[in-house]
Scaffold this motif. Sequence first.
Motif, PDB file in Angstrom:
ATOM      1  N   HIS A 221       0.849  -1.182   0.000  1.00 61.08           N
ATOM      2  CA  HIS A 221       0.000   0.000   0.000  1.00 61.08           C
ATOM      3  C   HIS A 221       0.889   1.238   0.000  1.00 61.08           C
ATOM      4  O   HIS A 221       2.098   1.170   0.251  1.00 61.08           O
ATOM      5  CB  HIS A 221      -0.933   0.012   1.216  1.00 61.08           C
ATOM      6  CG  HIS A 221      -0.218  -0.122   2.527  1.00 61.08           C
ATOM      7  ND1 HIS A 221       0.445   0.934   3.133  1.00 61.08           N
ATOM      8  CD2 HIS A 221      -0.039  -1.187   3.354  1.00 61.08           C
ATOM      9  CE1 HIS A 221       0.986   0.527   4.267  1.00 61.08           C
ATOM     10  NE2 HIS A 221       0.714  -0.757   4.425  1.00 61.08           N
ATOM     11  N   ASP A 222       0.288   2.397  -0.279  1.00 65.44           N
ATOM     12  CA  ASP A 222       1.069   3.635  -0.294  1.00 65.44           C
ATOM     13  C   ASP A 222       1.119   4.226   1.111  1.00 65.44           C
ATOM     14  O   ASP A 222       0.662   3.614   2.086  1.00 65.44           O
ATOM     15  CB  ASP A 222       0.500   4.626  -1.319  1.00 65.44           C
ATOM     16  CG  ASP A 222      -0.889   5.131  -0.935  1.00 65.44           C
ATOM     17  OD1 ASP A 222      -1.384   4.785   0.168  1.00 65.44           O
ATOM     18  OD2 ASP A 222      -1.493   5.876  -1.721  1.00 65.44           O
ATOM     19  N   LYS A 223       1.672   5.441   1.228  1.00 62.29           N
ATOM     20  CA  LYS A 223       1.843   6.056   2.542  1.00 62.29           C
ATOM     21  C   LYS A 223       0.530   6.409   3.207  1.00 62.29           C
ATOM     22  O   LYS A 223       0.477   6.582   4.432  1.00 62.29           O
ATOM     23  CB  LYS A 223       2.707   7.318   2.397  1.00 62.29           C
ATOM     24  CG  LYS A 223       4.178   7.029   2.125  1.00 62.29           C
ATOM     25  CD  LYS A 223       5.008   8.306   2.179  1.00 62.29           C
ATOM     26  CE  LYS A 223       6.494   7.996   2.060  1.00 62.29           C
ATOM     27  NZ  LYS A 223       7.334   9.217   2.154  1.00 62.29           N
ATOM     28  N   LEU A 228      -2.013  -0.551  -3.329  1.00 63.15           N
ATOM     29  CA  LEU A 228      -1.141  -0.133  -4.425  1.00 63.15           C
ATOM     30  C   LEU A 228      -1.172  -1.191  -5.527  1.00 63.15           C
ATOM     31  O   LEU A 228      -0.861  -2.364  -5.276  1.00 63.15           O
ATOM     32  CB  LEU A 228       0.289   0.069  -3.919  1.00 63.15           C
ATOM     33  CG  LEU A 228       1.359   0.402  -4.975  1.00 63.15           C
ATOM     34  CD1 LEU A 228       1.031   1.732  -5.657  1.00 63.15           C
ATOM     35  CD2 LEU A 228       2.744   0.450  -4.333  1.00 63.15           C
ATOM     36  N   THR A 280      -4.115   3.458  -5.178  1.00 58.97           N
ATOM     37  CA  THR A 280      -3.078   4.113  -5.979  1.00 58.97           C
ATOM     38  C   THR A 280      -2.581   3.138  -7.035  1.00 58.97           C
ATOM     39  O   THR A 280      -2.396   1.955  -6.748  1.00 58.97           O
ATOM     40  CB  THR A 280      -1.903   4.557  -5.089  1.00 58.97           C
ATOM     41  OG1 THR A 280      -2.349   5.581  -4.193  1.00 58.97           O
ATOM     42  CG2 THR A 280      -0.752   5.108  -5.927  1.00 58.97           C
ATOM     43  N   LEU A 282       0.410   2.502  -9.936  1.00 61.69           N
ATOM     44  CA  LEU A 282       1.724   2.873 -10.445  1.00 61.69           C
ATOM     45  C   LEU A 282       1.922   2.185 -11.799  1.00 61.69           C
ATOM     46  O   LEU A 282       1.873   0.953 -11.883  1.00 61.69           O
ATOM     47  CB  LEU A 282       2.817   2.447  -9.458  1.00 61.69           C
ATOM     48  CG  LEU A 282       4.248   2.908  -9.727  1.00 61.69           C
ATOM     49  CD1 LEU A 282       5.034   2.956  -8.418  1.00 61.69           C
ATOM     50  CD2 LEU A 282       4.969   1.979 -10.706  1.00 61.69           C
ATOM     51  N   TYR A 364       5.132   9.409  -2.071  1.00 66.65           N
ATOM     52  CA  TYR A 364       3.855   8.701  -2.043  1.00 66.65           C
ATOM     53  C   TYR A 364       3.974   7.249  -1.592  1.00 66.65           C
ATOM     54  O   TYR A 364       2.993   6.669  -1.120  1.00 66.65           O
ATOM     55  CB  TYR A 364       3.218   8.731  -3.444  1.00 66.65           C
ATOM     56  CG  TYR A 364       3.121  10.121  -4.020  1.00 66.65           C
ATOM     57  CD1 TYR A 364       2.144  11.007  -3.568  1.00 66.65           C
ATOM     58  CD2 TYR A 364       4.010  10.566  -4.994  1.00 66.65           C
ATOM     59  CE1 TYR A 364       2.052  12.289  -4.081  1.00 66.65           C
ATOM     60  CE2 TYR A 364       3.928  11.847  -5.517  1.00 66.65           C
ATOM     61  CZ  TYR A 364       2.947  12.705  -5.048  1.00 66.65           C
ATOM     62  OH  TYR A 364       2.869  13.985  -5.549  1.00 66.65           O
ATOM     63  N   ILE A 365       5.153   6.668  -1.739  1.00 66.83           N
ATOM     64  CA  ILE A 365       5.342   5.257  -1.393  1.00 66.83           C
ATOM     65  C   ILE A 365       6.549   5.125  -0.472  1.00 66.83           C
ATOM     66  O   ILE A 365       7.593   5.730  -0.714  1.00 66.83           O
ATOM     67  CB  ILE A 365       5.541   4.400  -2.666  1.00 66.83           C
ATOM     68  CG1 ILE A 365       4.333   4.552  -3.601  1.00 66.83           C
ATOM     69  CG2 ILE A 365       5.730   2.933  -2.312  1.00 66.83           C
ATOM     70  CD1 ILE A 365       4.504   3.837  -4.924  1.00 66.83           C
ATOM     71  N   ASP A 366       6.408   4.345   0.583  1.00 70.06           N
ATOM     72  CA  ASP A 366       7.517   4.116   1.499  1.00 70.06           C
ATOM     73  C   ASP A 366       8.673   3.439   0.773  1.00 70.06           C
ATOM     74  O   ASP A 366       8.475   2.587  -0.105  1.00 70.06           O
ATOM     75  CB  ASP A 366       7.067   3.242   2.667  1.00 70.06           C
ATOM     76  CG  ASP A 366       6.121   3.992   3.604  1.00 70.06           C
ATOM     77  OD1 ASP A 366       6.312   5.212   3.752  1.00 70.06           O
ATOM     78  OD2 ASP A 366       5.199   3.360   4.149  1.00 70.06           O
TER      79      ASP A 366
END
Length: 602
Positions: A221-223, A228, A280, A282, A364-366
């Motif tokens: 998942h995103d932040k 995701l 989200t 990508l 947006y992404i760890d």
Amino acid sequence: IGIMPVGSAHPENEDWTCFEQSASLDIKSFFGFESTVEKIAMKQYASSIKKGKEIIEFYLNQLEEEGISHVPRWTPSLDAPSSSVTTKPVCATPKLLQLELPVTPAVSIPVSTDMENQTGTPDDKLDADYIKRYLGDLTPLQESCLIRLRQWLQESHKGKIPKDEHILRFLRARDFNMEKAREILCQSLTWRKQHQVDYLLETWTSPQVLSDYYTGGWHHHDKEGRPLYILRLGQMDTKGLVRALGEESLLRHVLSINEEGLRRCEENTKVFGRPISCWTCLVDLEGLNMRHLWRPGVKALLRIIEVVEANYPETLGRLLILRAPRVFPVLWTLVSPFIDENTRKKFLIYAGNDYQGPGGLLDYIDKEVIPDFLGGECMCEVPEGGLVPKSLYRTAEELENEDISLWTETIYQSASVFKGAPHEVVLEIIDAASVITWDFDVCKGDVVFHLYHSKRAPQPPRKDPLVGQHSSITTPGGNNVQLIDKSWTLGLDYSMVESPLTCKEGESVQGSHVTRWPGFYILQWRFHTMPGSASTNLPRVDDVLASLQVSSHKCKVMYYTEVIGSEDFRGSMTSLESSHSGFSQLSHATSNHSQSSSMISR
């Protein structure tokens, strides 16, 4: 495209007003996507008509609120009509528009607006903790709209009532306009029932070819806790998937992805303790080239976008497009008009490796979940893709039996190539520096592809007095047309402008040639013979007919070819150079006009 709205009094009833709109469209050559451009224009035209109707309704409502029930007809004459107020009300909107606009007269369009809904009743309330936990921030007006739309569904809709989160997506997609949201929501619920979408995750089994070659999958998942989804579109063999599965199977697979996304949003809402209603996506475009603009594939993509936009609004929270090559603007030009404006605002596009800097992926992404193929340390299980084996391709008959659009529809032609009897296509070029493009598949046997130029026009197939038949041979496996006269001499009557290309059975070839001279260009597919046994002279027709009796001397190709004018090509393609697409050489030659150049990819 130009649109001109005109209003006038109806000639037979002065109480009616006619509103007319006319449009003119001039489509230049656009790589064979003219029909798609026309569809885009019609979509914009319909949107303009709809917007015009909304503006008319708005001003009618304003007049009613001000107590004005009659407006005299405007006239340039000094003798103005009487301005005495009558008690005849202003015409209802459907009556106003039914003569000129494409609106069904029987449809009743409420005159009221959402302004009257700003003051809610005590029943139009939801528990504050429930809103905060599952729905997010809502104004009193938005809360009231949700309650009333849900009540209306309970009273009038037959079937399963969607959850509040789902209803809220449609309201947000229409800026909480009750009537608009109700319309698209009802259409979507009907669609879901008709196609049993609610049971898709339980009933849909993804074909193995999708599991192996569809380069997409869920990845952490995103932040913000949103699921995701990663799509490596540049590595996907879109042509192979369409030909192996058909448009319908791809659509169902994408729908299953969206249904899975809704389920993951519900799960993440429980895990993170706050409302998560979207995901989200990508998209990695590394490897995207002109092959991805294969028209049946683009056609399938546009249909998928339309279905998803209509039935899954406000489910995409953010779309990150990474490593976009210069060919991307063409694809974006084709698909963006079919994407809702609110959705387009969520797109973030990065070219090259710009995504690694400030404002890039790490915002947006760890770092711990960035995929390894993007420079991260997290192993990603999304398939790497690759070319779909030709053995998995399905025949046109198989696709037709499943009511799936044929991948060859109005585009490709089939031809047989015999030992001693090549198949040829002639293209007349008027303007020098035009571009000849081709796309063909070798379905059976091995062939050699040539491109010739001649100042003389090849004669059409003619009767041979020896056998009393045309030299164009029709067989169940396709047509065979020979155009180069057997009396012609290579180097004198015609010349070779591309090096011969040997193509094995199962290969798919795309190529282009920038022409240097006007005249006639001949595309030829010749039976592949062993070195030393080929001959530049064409055999007699009776030899050709004799060779048909030997099945091993027959090849089959499926091809498409197109000519792009030099002016259109220079204006469009020079901005699409890409080290990944192979078009940089071609664009350079087109800009300089100094020499011919070709691109061939398999």
